[in-house]
Structures are given as C-alpha cells and as structure tokens.
Design an enzyme around this catalytic site. Sequence first.
Site, mmCIF file in Angstrom:
data_model
loop_
_atom_site.group_PDB
_atom_site.id
_atom_site.type_symbol
_atom_site.label_atom_id
_atom_site.label_comp_id
_atom_site.label_asym_id
_atom_site.label_seq_id
_atom_site.Cartn_x
_atom_site.Cartn_y
_atom_site.Cartn_z
ATOM 1 N N ARG A 54 -34.939 20.178 4.533
ATOM 2 C CA ARG A 54 -35.706 21.148 5.087
ATOM 3 C C ARG A 54 -35.831 21.009 6.481
ATOM 4 N NH1 ARG A 54 -38.468 18.248 7.167
ATOM 5 N NH2 ARG A 54 -39.846 19.838 8.182
ATOM 6 N N ALA A 56 -35.697 23.519 10.458
ATOM 7 C CA ALA A 56 -34.642 24.435 10.800
ATOM 8 C C ALA A 56 -33.314 23.900 11.096
ATOM 9 C CB ALA A 56 -35.394 25.102 12.326
ATOM 10 N N ARG A 98 -33.504 30.637 2.185
ATOM 11 C CA ARG A 98 -34.820 30.482 2.935
ATOM 12 C C ARG A 98 -34.869 31.558 4.094
ATOM 13 N NH1 ARG A 98 -37.600 25.199 4.225
ATOM 14 N NH2 ARG A 98 -39.491 26.724 4.075
ATOM 15 N N ASP A 251 -39.017 27.637 13.941
ATOM 16 C CA ASP A 251 -37.806 28.035 13.254
ATOM 17 C C ASP A 251 -37.342 29.571 13.629
ATOM 18 O OD1 ASP A 251 -38.602 26.455 10.356
ATOM 19 O OD2 ASP A 251 -40.552 26.694 11.415
ATOM 20 N N ASN A 261 -43.132 29.418 13.365
ATOM 21 C CA ASN A 261 -43.221 27.976 12.923
ATOM 22 C C ASN A 261 -44.258 27.935 11.702
ATOM 23 O OD1 ASN A 261 -42.465 25.281 13.593
ATOM 24 N ND2 ASN A 261 -44.185 24.924 14.234
HETATM 25 O O1 MRU Z 1 -40.894 24.826 5.653
HETATM 26 P P1 MRU Z 1 -40.190 23.927 6.308
HETATM 27 O O2 MRU Z 1 -40.821 22.319 5.963
HETATM 28 O O3 MRU Z 1 -38.765 23.817 6.137
HETATM 29 O O4 MRU Z 1 -40.569 24.151 7.641
HETATM 30 C C1 MRU Z 1 -39.887 23.884 8.759
HETATM 31 C C2 MRU Z 1 -40.666 23.082 9.626
HETATM 32 O O5 MRU Z 1 -40.379 22.042 9.430
HETATM 33 C C3 MRU Z 1 -41.623 23.443 10.701
HETATM 34 O O6 MRU Z 1 -41.880 24.768 10.806
HETATM 35 C C4 MRU Z 1 -41.221 22.865 12.050
HETATM 36 O O7 MRU Z 1 -42.088 22.766 12.790
HETATM 37 C C5 MRU Z 1 -40.026 23.493 12.510
HETATM 38 S S1 MRU Z 1 -38.555 23.130 11.995
HETATM 39 C C6 MRU Z 1 -37.830 22.180 13.158
#
Ligand code: MRU
Length: 375
Positions: A54, A56, A98, A251, A261
């Site tokens: 998980r 980005a 996603r 994200d 985000n």
């Molecule tokens: O749902 P996730 O855990 O994949 O969410 C993404 C994240 O970890 C956060 O939004 C994060 O701050 C940005 S991804 C580097």
Amino acid sequence: MRVNQKPYRTILLNPANRRVVQIIDQRQLPFEFIVRDIANSESMAAAIRDMQVRGAGLIGAAAGYGMYLAALEIPGGASESAMTRHLNEAGKRLKATRPTAVNLEWAVERQLAALAATPTIEGKIEVARMTALSIADEDVDYCRRIGEHGLELIAKILRRTERPVNILTHCNAGWLAFVDYGSATAPIYAAHDVGIPLHVWVDETRPRNQGARLTAWELAQHGVNHTVIADNTGGHLMQQGQVDMVITGADRVTCTGDVANKIGTYLKALAAHDNGVPFYVALPSSSFDWKKRDGALEIPIEQRGDDEVTFISGMDSDGVVREVRLTPPQSPAANFAFDVTPARLITGFITERGICPATEEGLFSLFPERRPPSG
Ligand code: MRU
C-alpha cells in the site's frame, strides 16, 4: 531502511528466481515481518487490492512489477495483437485495484508505452523487467532527494527553536509506502541521521491505523523518537505550541496544488492553518496528476469496506492477533479512505527537485516541462 539492522526494500525481484517478485506483507505489521513471493500478475493485483502492499509510491512500483509478471505470462507464439490484448488486460486489472493514488495508473501507462515499442515476447519481458526496476530505483532516488531538501527545513526550525523539533505526520508516508526512505519520513530520517534532535507525533490514522501500526514501527526500527497519538489530538498539540511542522505524504496532487491524502489530512491542515504551523506535503513527481485542476471535484475518492470502521484488530495479552467488533451490529458505517486538502492550506511541497509553494506557478517553477504551451 533497516529491519532488525538488516537493510530492506519493500519490493524486489526474488534473488533466487528473477521471475518472482518479493513484497513485505504489511497486513501483518507490526506483529510479524513476513516477506511473500508474488508469482503472477493476478496475485500482484490482489496484493494491491488487499493492501498487502500500500502507499502511493509502493503501489506504483508494485504495478510496474505486476506488468513484468504479465509479460512473463504471454503464451509462446502469441501474435502481436494477442500480446497487446493480454498486456492491456493485465494493466486494466492492476489499475482497477485502487482508484485514488495516481502512481498506479502512471506506472501501468509507463510500462504499456515501453512495451509497445518492442515486438517480440523476449523483448517485451526484458523491457518490462528493466522498466519495473527503473520505476523502483527512481522511487528510491526521488525519496532520498526529498529527504535532502526536507532536512533543510527541519534544520532551519532547529536553529530558531534550539530544542528538539516536533513534527506531526499522518498515516504512513514512510518507507513502507514507497520502495525506500518514504516521502514524509525521508526528511525525518535524513535529519535524524545527521544528529538533529527531533520527535515525531504519529497520528494513529483510523480506520486502518497505518500510523499506529506502520509509521510507529518503522520509526522505532530506525531509532527515531516518536509518540503515537489518537487522531483527534493534533489540534490540541498545535494550540499548545507542541508541533513545529506537519509533514504528510500525498496520493494525488493536481496541477493547482490540491492534495488527496489519507482521510483526516484536511482536518490537520485546517488546524495547522489556524495555529500558524507550517504544513508541508512531501511527494515524488510520480504523484502529480497534471491533468486535474480541482482536487475536490476531480480526484476519485476510494470507499472501502465498512468492516475497517466497525472492527479493529490488535494483539491480545496472550500474543494472539484478533479482530474485535467496535460498534453495535445494527449500526451502519461509512469508510472514505482519502480526503482533499485545498492548496491554500499547504505551506509547500517537498519534491525531488526541491521545495515550492503549493500553487500552479510554484509547481511549474520546479517542473517547467509541465507548463502548458501558451497561446
Ligand atoms: O490507503 P493507503 O494506506 O494506501 O494510503 C496511502 C497512504 O499511505 C497515505 O495516504 C499517505 O500519506 C500517502 S501515500 C505515500
């Protein structure tokens, strides 16, 4: 980064069999550190959808490797059109896992463009492997550079306050969310490594608790001083002067600087704005969506299963990991995974090319090649 003193990347080719990809199964952290083999593109799509991987940057890298696995699956003797159909289907399946983080579609599109230039199966396999490695290596390099630029901001705060710098972060934009270093954590690790005294407030980040489970774990592995807080605590700490800066990841960021985000980021930005606390977003350029302008209107927001809200998992006193219900069985729940923070609440972006204001002009000053041709 190090796990029990051993350096790791979050994704790589299995050194014993380069037709297999290895990932860290993040669903088991912080209780178990499990490295899993992923042997086909469908399993990679499932790993992204089920959040074994998980974040980005990492789901972008995982999609890159997923396309390499898809190239390995092309049946011998397939015609050019059959190869293209197979690769497009694999790309579509990966992209559908996603919706919010733009890195996923960016990585698939990059692979498809590279693959289109090579006619043979062997050629496609080699191109897909090299492209997957480049995406991963670039992610590492960009995050390392984000660390170098962000370090300057932290050092500046230290010169002013002359006491340990307090940084608040939300969710996990750490090395687990990328291939190495992380985005929001890269400046933190860089500052820690040069001896800058600092302390991190870690938002637990309901409903999946990526802060409590993942960010806390990785900061502990690296020896960074930190405290996990309930999500609602940040505003109070800011009012009390206990937060010098906020750094989050992203994200997807529009060309105007709106940031999607993890859910709850917007509320932290509002509190930071109200209290004059600098709010930085750290991201590699793979998280920009240059085609979108209005984040709240245009960025797709993932809605996940309500069980992430109605249940919580953790380790009981016997050391067994269990899931328990939190809410009355008859109460419905909603689970929005991301929100959009408007650019006006963001002090600046920390990118691999440097730091800029959260404006269209600021972004084009760092990425002039993205400026639309005038006239
Ligand atoms: O749902 P996730 O855990 O994949 O969410 C993404 C994240 O970890 C956060 O939004 C994060 O701050 C940005 S991804 C580097």
